[in-house]
Structures are given as C-alpha cells and as structure tokens.
Write an enzyme that holds these catalytic residues in place. Structure first.
Site: not given
Length: 267
Positions: A42, A249
C-alpha cells in the site's frame, strides 16, 4: 552496486540528440528505451493519497502514488504499476512480477510491513494497554529477525531472475511519530517510541537483504522527519475511524514530498 539505469537513460537521451545531428537519430533513439515496473504494498500503491483508480479495485492504486508521479515526470517508454494494498511477499511473487523482463530498467518496491503484522500491531497499540502494545511490537520484531529475511530473499531473487539488468530500488517505511510532539492519538509516549523502534528495525532488515542482492535501499525516514504524526505538518494519516484502511499511510503530500524525491535520487 548496480549502475543507475536512470543515469543510463539520461546519457542515452543525450547520445540520441547528438546522433540526430549526424543523421543517426533513429538508431540512437532506440538506446533511450526505458522500462519501469513498480511493485509492492500500500505504500507503493498510494493508499491514503486518494483519487484511486477504480479499475485497480482493492489494490487502491492512484496517480498520486510515487511510482505514478515518477513515471509522469520522466516518461519511461513502458510503465507497469502492479503494487497492491495489503500485499505481502507471497502476493508479489504470485501476482505482481508479470511485467518484469530483460528489458526492464528500473524496479521500485516497498514490501515487508504486512508480513511483519503492521496492521495488527497498530490495532493492538490503539486498542489495548501499553504493555500489550510493546509485547506485540516485540513479536513483530522477532518475526523480522527470524522469518522475514528469507521471504524477502525469495522476492528479490525472483526480481533479479526476471529483470537481471534492472536497477532495483527498495524503499523503506517512515517512522510514524514525532516524539514529544503535540498528539491526540491516545497512544502513550512509550507506545509511540516502541512503534518507531519497530519501523527502524524493519528498515534495517530490509536494507540488509537489499544490499546482499546488490539492490539499492532508499530510506524515507529523513524525508518524513518533521512530517510524522504528532508534528505540525504530518504527511501520514493518524488513526481514522471513518476510514480505517487509510490510517498510518502517507497522504498525497507524503507520496509527493516524501517518497517521490527519495526514488528520484535513488533511480
């Protein structure tokens, strides 16, 4: 250490321009062919940056991710973007390596965080006690020591076998927290320090395996310094109960301001 294939591309472009003056433009231009393949999890697909490509499904690839930004800036002749959110080493081996071939010049990858249990570590630390958090972090570090190196070797061997001429840039993971910062995440300072230490531990293991394969390890820790969670200008999402997947993230700024320059310098 492998020669910079991007440097070779730049030299080829100059040669092509010069040769064109002498009527050999077509032959020299062929030297400028350049193929880039972006693999990984990711952090490479761009989860957290938004503007996802619907065709990528749960992989959550986006034009705001550093591989797509690099390709847009440098216009490689071919660009294959197979990174996928949630990917582990086995997923790279089984589903991402197809575009690699003898003509691939540059490969980038982030991998290893999911193998080490990144998501479960963060869930444990957010929801449970400091001692439980630290214990879970230590379990992850033990996995990084005992099991992850062999799994990284499998991935790196496969990349080298399929793209033997490529420059391979293995990018690391940022430290998540600015210690002693202004934070409302609910984690203790001890938990934040333990999580940062785990990131350093993971990066060190990845860097060692990359170096042993002749690949370039590119740390992003410096690029994210001053932009961690709890800083005044974070490039990482903190826990987001409305969109749990994007928690921890990089934001779009983290991709463009953190990861992209690191890849550019290493390529």
């Amino acid at each position: 250490m492998r020669m910079s294939r991007f440097a070779a591309l730049t030299s080829s472009l100059l040669l092509a321009a010069s040769a064109a003056l002498f009527g050999a433009g077509q032959a020299a231009a062929a030297q400028a062919d350049f193929g880039y393949v972006a693999l990984g999890d990711s952090y490479s697909s761009g989860l957290g940056a938004g503007n996802y490509d619907g065709a990528s499904g749960n992989c959550k690839r986006t034009t705001r991710a550093y591989p797509a930004l690099w390709a847009a800036a440098h216009s490689p002749q071919t660009f294959a973007f197979t990174a996928c959110s949630g990917a582990r080493t086995g997923d790279v081996l089984s589903g991402q390596l197809g575009p690699l071939n003898s003509g691939t010049d540059l490969v980038s990858i982030t991998i290893g965080g999911n193998d080490a249990g990144f998501s479960d570590v963060m869930t444990t630390c957010v929801l449970q006690s400091e001692s439980t958090c630290v214990n879970r972090v230590n379990q992850a570090k033990a996995y990084v020591d005992s099991t992850l190196p062999g799994r990284l070797d499998q991935v790196y061997d496969a990349i080298d076998s399929r793209a033997p001429a490529a420059r391979v840039v293995v990018l690391g993971y940022p430290r998540f927290y600015k210690l002693n910062g202004a934070c409302t995440t609910g984690l203790t300072e001890g938990e934040r320090a333990a999580i940062n230490g785990a990131a350093d531990h993971l990066n060190a293991a990845i860097a060692k395996r990359a170096a042993d394969h002749g690949f370039t390890f590119a740390s992003v820790a410096g690029a994210f310094t001053g932009h961690e969670i709890c800083s005044g200008s974070p490039w990482l999402h903190s826990v987001n109960w409305l969109n749990i997947a994007e928690s921890y993230h990089p934001t779009a700024s983290g991709q463009s301001g953190g990861y992209l320059p690191v890849l550019t310098n290493a390529a």
